[in-house]
Design an enzyme around this catalytic site. Structure first.
Site, PDB file in Angstrom:
ATOM      1  CB  THR A  15      -0.953   0.051   1.215  1.00 27.60           C
ATOM      2  OG1 THR A  15      -1.746   1.245   1.139  1.00 27.60           O
ATOM      3  CG2 THR A  15      -0.241   0.054   2.549  1.00 27.60           C
ATOM      4  CG  ASP A  25     -10.276  -0.350  -2.925  1.00 29.28           C
ATOM      5  OD1 ASP A  25      -9.337   0.444  -3.106  1.00 29.28           O
ATOM      6  OD2 ASP A  25     -11.454  -0.072  -3.231  1.00 29.28           O
ATOM      7  CB  ALA A  26     -11.173   0.839   2.770  1.00 29.62           C
ATOM      8  CG  PHE A  32      -6.381   7.397   7.281  1.00 26.82           C
ATOM      9  CD1 PHE A  32      -6.427   6.329   8.165  1.00 26.82           C
ATOM     10  CD2 PHE A  32      -6.776   7.180   5.962  1.00 26.82           C
ATOM     11  CE1 PHE A  32      -6.847   5.070   7.742  1.00 26.82           C
ATOM     12  CE2 PHE A  32      -7.200   5.922   5.531  1.00 26.82           C
ATOM     13  CZ  PHE A  32      -7.227   4.867   6.431  1.00 26.82           C
ATOM     14  N   GLY A  33      -8.301  10.161   6.662  1.00 22.91           N
ATOM     15  CA  GLY A  33      -9.472  10.137   5.782  1.00 22.91           C
ATOM     16  C   GLY A  33     -10.749  10.586   6.471  1.00 22.91           C
TER      17      GLY A  33
HETATM   18  P1  IMP Z   1      -8.608   3.259  -0.647  1.00 22.55           P
HETATM   19  O1  IMP Z   1      -9.132   3.422  -2.050  1.00 22.55           O
HETATM   20  O2  IMP Z   1      -8.796   1.895  -0.112  1.00 22.55           O
HETATM   21  O3  IMP Z   1      -7.200   3.736  -0.496  1.00 22.55           O
HETATM   22  O4  IMP Z   1      -9.445   4.164   0.342  1.00 22.55           O
HETATM   23  C1  IMP Z   1     -10.376   5.064  -0.084  1.00 22.55           C
HETATM   24  C2  IMP Z   1     -10.475   6.250   0.807  1.00 22.55           C
HETATM   25  O5  IMP Z   1     -11.399   5.933   1.824  1.00 22.55           O
HETATM   26  C3  IMP Z   1      -9.211   6.700   1.509  1.00 22.55           C
HETATM   27  O6  IMP Z   1      -8.499   7.619   0.765  1.00 22.55           O
HETATM   28  C4  IMP Z   1      -9.761   7.350   2.748  1.00 22.55           C
HETATM   29  O7  IMP Z   1     -10.104   8.685   2.479  1.00 22.55           O
HETATM   30  C5  IMP Z   1     -11.017   6.548   3.001  1.00 22.55           C
HETATM   31  N1  IMP Z   1     -10.767   5.517   3.997  1.00 22.55           N
HETATM   32  C6  IMP Z   1     -10.454   4.219   3.815  1.00 22.55           C
HETATM   33  N2  IMP Z   1     -10.319   3.583   4.987  1.00 22.55           N
HETATM   34  C7  IMP Z   1     -10.547   4.514   5.924  1.00 22.55           C
HETATM   35  C8  IMP Z   1     -10.532   4.487   7.336  1.00 22.55           C
HETATM   36  O8  IMP Z   1     -10.259   3.476   8.006  1.00 22.55           O
HETATM   37  N3  IMP Z   1     -10.831   5.642   7.941  1.00 22.55           N
HETATM   38  C9  IMP Z   1     -11.128   6.784   7.284  1.00 22.55           C
HETATM   39  N4  IMP Z   1     -11.130   6.875   5.968  1.00 22.55           N
HETATM   40  C10 IMP Z   1     -10.839   5.739   5.289  1.00 22.55           C
END
Ligand code: IMP
Length: 183
Positions: free
Chosen positions: A7, A65-66, A139-140
Site C-alpha cells: 500500500t 481497498d476500502a 486519517f481520511g
Molecule cells: P482506498 O481506495 O482503499 O485507499 O481508500 C479510499 C479512501 O477511503 C481513503 O483515501 C480514505 O479517504 C477513506 N478511507 C479508507 N479507509 C478509511 C478508514 O479506516 N478511515 C477513514 N477513511 C478511510
C-alpha cells in the site's frame, strides 16, 4: 511466513501492523502504488490491485481497498472514497448528508500468492456520519464516522481502539484466521 502488505497509504500500513502485532504476527510493508480500476465493487478493485502487487513484489502479497458508503446517498462515495476525500473532502460530504446519517465502512483485502485465484476477506462496520468533524487521530473520513455502539468518531479513538472495531480490523482478523488455518 511473514505476510506482505502492499500500500502507498502509511495510515493503513500502521493500522494493519497494529492488528497483526496484536495477533502476534510481524507484517512486512511494501510501499507501492497500484493502478485502481474503476468499478462499483471494492472486490474487483482489490483483486486487480493484488495481481499488480504480486507482479511488482514477486511474492505472496495482500492489498486492501476500502470505502465509506452513505445509505441516504445510495452508497456514495463507496469505491470513489479517495477521490471524494481529495476533492470535496469532509466538509463537502457533510454538506451532502441530510437527516438520515446512516453509513458503513467496508474493507476488502485481496491476498494473492500467484498460484490459486486471489483470496478475499471482507469487513464491514455500521455507523453514522457525525454532525461535524471530531478528533485528531487516524486519517481520511475518520473524523466524521461514528461506529455503532459508540459516541466517538474513529478519529477520537486510539489506533488500538479503532482497529478493535473497524472494518479493517474485521477484514484483517478474518484474513489472519485463514492464514492460521493454512499452517
Ligand atoms: P482506498 O481506495 O482503499 O485507499 O481508500 C479510499 C479512501 O477511503 C481513503 O483515501 C480514505 O479517504 C477513506 N478511507 C479508507 N479507509 C478509511 C478508514 O479506516 N478511515 C477513514 N477513511 C478511510
Amino acid at each position: 511466513m511473514t505476510p506482505i502488505l502492499a500500500t502507498s497509504n502509511i495510515h493503513k500500513a500502521r493500522e494493519f501492523k497494529k492488528i497483526f502485532r496484536d495477533a502476534g504476527i510481524a507484517l512486512k510493508h511494501v510501499s507501492l502504488k497500484t493502478i485502481e480500476i474503476q468499478s462499483e465493487r471494492l472486490e474487483d478493485i482489490a483483486v486487480f490491485s493484488s495481481l499488480q502487487a504480486f507482479e511488482a513484489v514477486g511474492r505472496p502479497v495482500f492489498v486492501e481497498d476500502a470505502g465509506l458508503f452513505i445509505e441516504s446517498l445510495d452508497g456514495f462515495p463507496g469505491p470513489y472514497s479517495s477521490y471524494v476525500y481529495r476533492t470535496i473532502g469532509l466538509e463537502g460530504v457533510l454538506r451532502l448528508v441530510g437527516d438520515d446519517r446512516e453509513a458503513r465502512f467496508v474493507s476488502v483485502i485481496s491476498y494473492y500468492d500467484g498460484r490459486t485465484s486471489p483470496h478475499i476477506f471482507r469487513g464491514e462496520v455500521h455507523g453514522r456520519i457525525a454532525e461535524r468533524p471530531r478528533g485528531r487521530y487516524g486519517f481520511g473520513f475518520d473524523p466524521i464516522f461514528i461506529p455503532e455502539g459508540s459516541d466517538k468518531t474513529f478519529a477520537e479513538m486510539s489506533r488500538g481502539i479503532k482497529t478493535g472495531k473497524s472494518h479493517r480490523g474485521l477484514a484483517a482478523r478474518r484474513f489472519i484466521a485463514w492464514l492460521r488455518g493454512q499452517g
